[in-house]
Design a protein around this motif. Structure first.
Motif, short mmCIF file in Angstrom:
data_model
loop_
_atom_site.label_atom_id
_atom_site.label_comp_id
_atom_site.label_asym_id
_atom_site.label_seq_id
_atom_site.Cartn_x
_atom_site.Cartn_y
_atom_site.Cartn_z
N UNK A 395 0.86 -1.24 -0.07
CA UNK A 395 0.02 -0.15 0.05
C UNK A 395 0.89 1.36 -0.01
N UNK A 396 2.06 1.36 0.12
CA UNK A 396 2.98 2.42 0.29
C UNK A 396 3.74 2.13 -1.01
N UNK A 397 3.69 1.37 -1.98
CA UNK A 397 4.64 1.13 -3.25
C UNK A 397 4.47 2.47 -3.90
N UNK A 398 5.55 3.52 -4.20
CA UNK A 398 5.62 4.54 -4.89
C UNK A 398 5.37 4.36 -6.42
N UNK A 399 5.63 3.10 -7.00
CA UNK A 399 5.28 2.96 -8.25
C UNK A 399 3.81 2.96 -8.61
N UNK A 403 3.80 9.52 -4.20
CA UNK A 403 3.70 10.03 -2.84
C UNK A 403 2.79 9.25 -2.03
N UNK A 404 3.42 8.18 -1.57
CA UNK A 404 2.36 7.08 -0.92
C UNK A 404 1.93 7.54 0.51
N UNK A 405 2.68 8.30 1.17
CA UNK A 405 2.44 8.86 2.30
C UNK A 405 1.62 10.32 2.34
N UNK A 406 1.32 10.54 1.07
CA UNK A 406 0.31 11.68 1.06
C UNK A 406 -1.03 10.94 1.11
N UNK A 407 -2.15 11.79 1.97
CA UNK A 407 -3.34 11.25 1.98
C UNK A 407 -4.10 11.93 0.71
N UNK A 408 -4.25 11.20 -0.26
CA UNK A 408 -4.75 11.85 -1.42
C UNK A 408 -5.97 11.15 -2.05
N UNK A 409 -7.15 11.38 -1.56
CA UNK A 409 -8.30 10.46 -1.97
C UNK A 409 -8.69 10.65 -3.62
N UNK A 410 -7.92 11.78 -4.27
CA UNK A 410 -8.13 11.80 -5.70
C UNK A 410 -7.42 10.94 -6.55
N UNK A 411 -6.47 9.98 -5.66
CA UNK A 411 -5.90 9.01 -6.63
C UNK A 411 -6.76 8.14 -7.09
#
Length: 544
Positions: A395-399, A403-411
Motif C-alpha cells: 500500500x506504500x509502493x511509490x510506483x 507520494x504514498x504517504x500523502x493522504x490523497x483521495x483523488x488518486x
C-alpha cells in the motif's frame, strides 16, 4: 579461568559449526531471496522490536515482490505485491489457506477453536461458510439502524469530551459489534461485559507479542521446556483460558436469552439456528466463531477511525474538500446517513484512501501457510512455512501510489466510485485491488461489509460535526503526529497516541445533542438497550 574461557570458545565454535553444517538459520538456495542470515538465528537479529513493517517494506524494495527471511530455523515467505498475492493466496487458495504451526495455535487444546488460528480443515470451512452467510452485504444492510444509533452516541461523546476522543471511537465500534453479534449494546466503555472482552484480548496480545513467545515458534524445541523455565508458555495458556471462559459465558448467555425471548436480532441467533439444522456445530465452536469475529471488529475499525483523525490533522485540504461536499449535498441540519453515500463520492474516496494509507494489519493479521511444498517464480515455498501478506509495502509502493504517504483521495478515479471497499478488496484485477487490509483468498475478513459501512458513517459523521485542527506547543508550533509510528499488537495496529483539537462546526453542537437525545427515546432508560426491534428484513438476516 583461561582453560574455562578456552573450553567455552571451543564449544561456541563447535556449536556454530554444527549449525552451519546442519543448515540451521541458513537459507536454502532454492528459497526466495532475502537478507543475509546468520547460523542458528537466521534473520532474527535484523527484525526490529518496533515498527518492523518498515523494515519489511525496505526488504521488499531490495529483494522484490516475494522474498524470504528465517526466524531461527523457521523460513518465512513474504508477499509484497498484489500480483503475487493474487497468484498465490487467490488462485492457489486451495493450498494457501492453511495456518502455520504455532505453539499457541497447535499445542494448547482450547486455542484450536479460534477461527484465526484454525487450520484449513472441514471444520474451518463450515464455520467460514456460516460466518460469510450471516455477514453478507444483503444481510448487513439491516444493521444500519444499529450503526446510526452508535454513531449518534459517539458524536455526542466526542462533543462532551473532545480531549480523550479515542475511547468514543472504540465504544462506537465495540458496541456495534456487540449488538450485531450478541444482541446487546454497550452504552459505556466501562460495561462489565466489554471490560472482560477487552481484558482477555489485551492479555492474549501481551502474551503473544513478547520476544519469548516468538522464540518458541522460531526454535520449536523450546516448547518442551517446563513453564517454570519459560514463563511465556504459562502467560499464553492463561490468556487463552481467559478468552475461552469469556467466549463460553457470552454464548451461554445468548442461548438463555433466545430461550426466554429477550434477544434482539443478531448473528448469534443465526448460529443457534445452524445448530438446530444439524450443521454439526457444537456450543464451543459457535462460541468461538462469534467471539473471534467480535475480537476482530473491536480493534480494527476504531483504530482506522483514529488514523482518519490523524490524517485530517496532517492534510487539512482533504478535510476542507470533504466538508464542502457534505455541506453541499447533505446540508447543515443532519449528519450523512448510508442513503447519502451514493451522492458523496469524495467522502467514499476518503474511506478508500484511509484503508490504503493506514493498513490496519501492516503485515497481515495472521500468516497463511501452504498445505504442501509449492513452486513459484522458480522458488520453493515449503509446506507449513508462514506466508506473510506485506500490506504496508504493497500500500506504500511509490510506483503504484505516487507520494504514498500523502493522504490523497483523488488518486481514486471516478470509474471506481461505484466499487465498494469490500469489492475493491477482492477485485479480480490486481491493478484495481487498492486495499489488502481485509486479507486475501479464502481467509479474507468476513466482516468487511460491516466495516465498510461503519467507516463511512464514522468518517462522514465526524467531518459533518467537527473541525479537526492541531494543538500547539509552548512556542506556538503545531503538534503533529508521525503517521508511520504505530503500535502493533494482536491482529491490528493503531497510531501512537496523539493530541488534536476536536471543535464543533458552526451550529452542529446543538444538532448533535438533539439527535442523541431523540435517539435515547428508542432505548430503555435503565438498561440502555433497544426497547423494540428496528425495522428490517430480519428473516433474511438470520437465515443460514
Amino acid at each position: 579461568m583461561f582453560a574455562l574461557f578456552t573450553l567455552f570458545s571451543l564449544a561456541l565454535v563447535v556449536g556454530l559449526g554444527s549449525c552451519y553444517i546442519l543448515g540451521l538459520g541458513l537459507r536454502p538456495k532454492n528459497y526466495p531471496p532475502g537478507p543475509r542470515t546468520l547460523p542458528l538465528i537466521g534473520n532474527l537479529h535484523q527484525i526490529p522490536s518496533k515498527n518492523e513493517y518498515l523494515q519489511f517494506a525496505k526488504w521488499a524494495k531490495e529483494y522484490g515482490p516475494i522474498y524470504s527471511i528465517l526466524a531461527g530455523s523457521r523460513p518465512i515467505i513474504v508477499l509484497s505485491s498484489v500480483e503475487v498475492v493474487k497468484d498465490l493466496l487467490d488462485k492457489r487458495s486451495a493450498i494457501y489457506s492453511d495456518r502455520p504451526e504455532a505453539y499457541a495455535a497447535n499445542h494448547i487444546p482450547i486455542s484450536k477453536l479460534r477461527m484465526v488460528f484454525m487450520p484449513y480443515t472441514p471444520l474451518w470451512r463450515k464455520v467460514r461458510k456460516i460466518a460469510h452467510s450471516l455477514l453478507s452485504i444483503k444481510v448487513v444492510k439491516n444493521y444500519d439502524a444499529y450503526q446510526e444509533m452508535e454513531r449518534k452516541q459517539m458524536l455526542n461523546e466526542m462533543l462532551e469530551n473532545p480531549v480523550d476522543f479515542f475511547p468514543s471511537l472504540q465504544r462506537y465500534t465495540t458496541s456495534l459489534a456487540a449488538t450485531i453479534l450478541f444482541g446487546w449494546r454497550a452504552s459505556s466503555s466501562a460495561d462489565p461485559k466489554i471490560r472482560k472482552l477487552d481484558d482477555e484480548l489485551a492479555a492474549l496480545q501481551e502474551a503473544m507479542s513478547t520476544g519469548a513467545a516468538a522464540l518458541i515458534d522460531g526454535f520449536p524445541f523450546l516448547r518442551y521446556l517446563p513453564e517454570a523455565l519459560l514463563p511465556a508458555k504459562a502467560n499464553i495458556r492463561r490468556a487463552l483460558q481467559l478468552g475461552h471462559d469469556v467466549h463460553m459465558e457470552n454464548w451461554y448467555a445468548v442461548k438463555k436469552n433466545i430461550a426466554n425471548g429477550t434477544l434482539g436480532p443478531c448473528l448469534s441467533i443465526g448460529l443457534a439456528r445452524a445448530q438446530e439444522k444439524d450443521e454439526g456445530l457444537t456450543d464451543e465452536e459457535a462460541a468461538y466463531t462469534v467471539g473471534n469475529i467480535f475480537e476482530g471488529g473491536m480493534e480494527t475499525t476504531s483504530s482506522t477511525l483514529y488514523a482518519f483523525i490523524q490524517a485530517m490533522l496532517l492534510f487539512p485540504d482533504v478535510q476542507a474538500k470533504a466538508q464542502e461536499e457534505i455541506d453541499r449535498v447533505v446540508g447543515a441540519k443532519r449528519p450523512p446517513v448510508m442513503a447519502d453515500a451514493v451522492n458523496l463520492p469524495y467522502v467514499r474516496r476518503c474511506v478508500k484512501e484511509l484503508v490504503r494509507w493506514f493498513p490496519v494489519g501492516p503485515l497481515g493479521a495472521v500468516p497463511h501457510a501452504c498445505t504442501r511444498d509449492d513452486e513459484y517464480m522458480g522458488y520453493k515455498i515449503p509446506k507449513g512455512a508462514p506466508v506473510i501478506l506485506n500490506a504496508w509495502a504493497i500500500m506504500t509502493d511509490p510506483e503504484r501510489y505516487p507520494e504514498p504517504r500523502r493522504f490523497n483521495p483523488d488518486r481514486f478515479s471516478e470509474d471506481n466510485d461505484d466499487v465498494s471497499m469490500a469489492e475493491m478488496a477482492a477485485h479480480p484485477d490486481p491493478s484495481k485491488r487498492d486495499t489488502v487490509g481485509f486479507g486475501a483468498g479464502r481467509r479474507i475478513c468476513p466482516g468487511m461489509h460491516v466495516a465498510d459501512r461503519s467507516m463511512f458513517l464514522g468518517v462522514s459523521g465526524i467531518l459533518w460535526a467537527f473541525s479537526i485542527t492541531p494543538k500547539q506547543d509552548a512556542e506556538g508550533q503545531d503538534i503533529l503526529p508521525d503517521p508511520d509510528n504505530l503500535i502493533v499488537g494482536g491482529i491490528a495496529a493503531r497510531p501512537e497516541p496523539f493530541v488534536a483539537n476536536i471543535l464543533p462546526r458552526d451550529g452542529k453542537a446543538e444538532i448533535v445533542r438533539q439527535e442523541w437525545e431523540a435517539a435515547q427515546k428508542l432505548l430503555d432508560p435503565e438498561t440502555k438497550q433497544w426497547k423494540e426491534t428496528p425495522e428490517g428484513d430480519w428473516d433474511v438476516t438470520l437465515r443460514v
